[in-house]
Design an enzyme around this catalytic site. Sequence first.
Site, PDB file in Angstrom:
ATOM      1  N   GLU A  97      77.291  43.367  40.860  1.00 36.97           N
ATOM      2  CA  GLU A  97      78.315  42.405  40.452  1.00 36.97           C
ATOM      3  C   GLU A  97      79.590  43.050  39.902  1.00 36.97           C
ATOM      4  O   GLU A  97      79.925  42.885  38.711  1.00 36.97           O
ATOM      5  CB  GLU A  97      77.732  41.433  39.417  1.00 36.97           C
ATOM      6  CG  GLU A  97      76.503  40.697  39.903  1.00 36.97           C
ATOM      7  CD  GLU A  97      75.962  39.695  38.874  1.00 36.97           C
ATOM      8  OE1 GLU A  97      76.407  39.714  37.717  1.00 36.97           O
ATOM      9  OE2 GLU A  97      75.089  38.883  39.244  1.00 36.97           O
ATOM     10  N   GLU A 102      69.534  38.303  43.309  1.00 38.58           N
ATOM     11  CA  GLU A 102      69.314  37.550  42.064  1.00 38.58           C
ATOM     12  C   GLU A 102      69.487  36.065  42.331  1.00 38.58           C
ATOM     13  O   GLU A 102      70.423  35.650  43.034  1.00 38.58           O
ATOM     14  CB  GLU A 102      70.319  37.923  40.959  1.00 38.58           C
ATOM     15  CG  GLU A 102      70.062  39.233  40.284  1.00 38.58           C
ATOM     16  CD  GLU A 102      71.068  39.531  39.185  1.00 38.58           C
ATOM     17  OE1 GLU A 102      71.543  38.581  38.515  1.00 38.58           O
ATOM     18  OE2 GLU A 102      71.380  40.720  39.002  1.00 38.58           O
TER      19      GLU A 102
HETATM   20  O1  IFM Z   1      71.459  38.563  33.353  1.00 41.88           O
HETATM   21  C1  IFM Z   1      72.428  38.577  34.341  1.00 41.88           C
HETATM   22  C2  IFM Z   1      72.335  39.830  35.178  1.00 41.88           C
HETATM   23  O2  IFM Z   1      72.426  40.973  34.409  1.00 41.88           O
HETATM   24  C3  IFM Z   1      73.447  39.873  36.198  1.00 41.88           C
HETATM   25  N1  IFM Z   1      73.502  38.643  36.950  1.00 41.88           N
HETATM   26  C4  IFM Z   1      73.452  37.398  36.245  1.00 41.88           C
HETATM   27  C5  IFM Z   1      72.284  37.386  35.265  1.00 41.88           C
HETATM   28  C6  IFM Z   1      72.243  36.048  34.503  1.00 41.88           C
HETATM   29  O3  IFM Z   1      73.432  35.841  33.822  1.00 41.88           O
END
Ligand code: IFM
Length: 454
Positions: free
Chosen positions: A167, A357
Amino acid sequence: MTRPFLDFPRDFVFGVATAAYQIEGAHDEGGRTPSIWDTFSHTPGKTWKGHTGDVACDHYHRYPKDIALMKELGIRAYRLSIAWPRMVPERGVKNQQGIDFYKHLLTALHEAEITPAVTLYHWDLPQWLDDLGGWLNRDVTEHFAEYAELVHRELGDLIPRVITHNEPWCSSFLGYALGVHAPGHTDWREAFTAAHHILLSHGRAVQAYRAAGGSGEVGITLNFTWIDPASTQPEDVAAAERVAGFSNRWFIQPVFSGTYPTDVAALVESRFGAMDFVKAGDLDVISTPVDFLGVNYYTRNVVAHQPNGDWLQVRHVAPPKEAQTEMGWEIHPESLYRLLHWIERNYTKGTPLYITENGAAFDDAVEDGAVHDVRRIDYVADHLAAAQRFIAEGGRLKGYYLWSLLDNYEWAFGYSKRFGIVHVDYETQARTVKDSARWYSGQIAHQHAAPTAE
Ligand code: IFM
């Protein structure tokens, strides 16, 4: 337990995900030096109730048990990240204790027949690098390539799938413009400079990894928020396009097409000055072909045109309360389906996608040794159904990593948001398997037992 299991192609990967600073703890053990998140979280007023990742889930000491728990749940794939300051605690110094920690952890995963996917950078820049200017200093791209090479040399045999960055949108914009993530700066020009250097470091790391003979898959994980206009009025539609350009196209387009989106670039240059941090040849490096794209998806945003609003001249429309997670994010699985098609059609074409994710924070409580997190089961099942539709229509989606295995340190929100399918009591470090973990375990067993869609 009410949701039926879904049929996926036989080789579809079902996993869970975490990141080093969010779970490891042991912030000053094993030769690790501080990262920018140690500095930020220890600065008064920066995080919820001053929470830090000093102990987190104590995974550094408890990883054998956490791996045993994954095995018990039938989990066969795990996305984790390596803490750069454990590997390189000072300029030019490689830390054998850090290398050994990850060697043992990765070996234990393989022994448990759990396939690791490893993120090199999940936001914990060594503080010594921030002291040199952090992501604002172009030289950091060289340090990142060297770090990628070190990981490959020391651990490469144990890592079949490498993710350079997690990210970049968050590391650059939340960290350098909005000030809510480390290093806590508030300057948009800096944020775009940092974003460019992060992308450049990605390309350099892919090249370094390949040059070192890395045979595993290598890619990057980007976060996406699907953007819808608040109405069909042309100014709202244009506002949505601007936000989508800033949230999504700014990162995927350079990686897959080797250019920055000209509409957003024009806005950036008019507001924050010439993008002279982009040097000749950079975009060729950034667009070095990857083996896959990691997609992080949680929510969508609805936006309207707002003159005199922020620099994008937009206003966000709040979602209905009942459709929100504990983060205030709208639950909108249909947008995952739309997003995957948009990504594949415009950018990745045939390159495989992994959802690296997806998950939800809810205010879970342990009652009589159980956590009945029905809303999380619904969230995951609905997003899997969206993914399944995409695959059924020919989409090249190869896997899904649920965020997260454990409740953990949710950055500036500290321990106030629980994303885990396993509950963590931070006082005792007791783990309690939530109903969602049992459901997901059933989904994985279903995948491996039944004759599934090809
Ligand atoms: O916890 C975070 C993660 O570190 C990166 N993506 C989003 C998740 C939830 O906010």
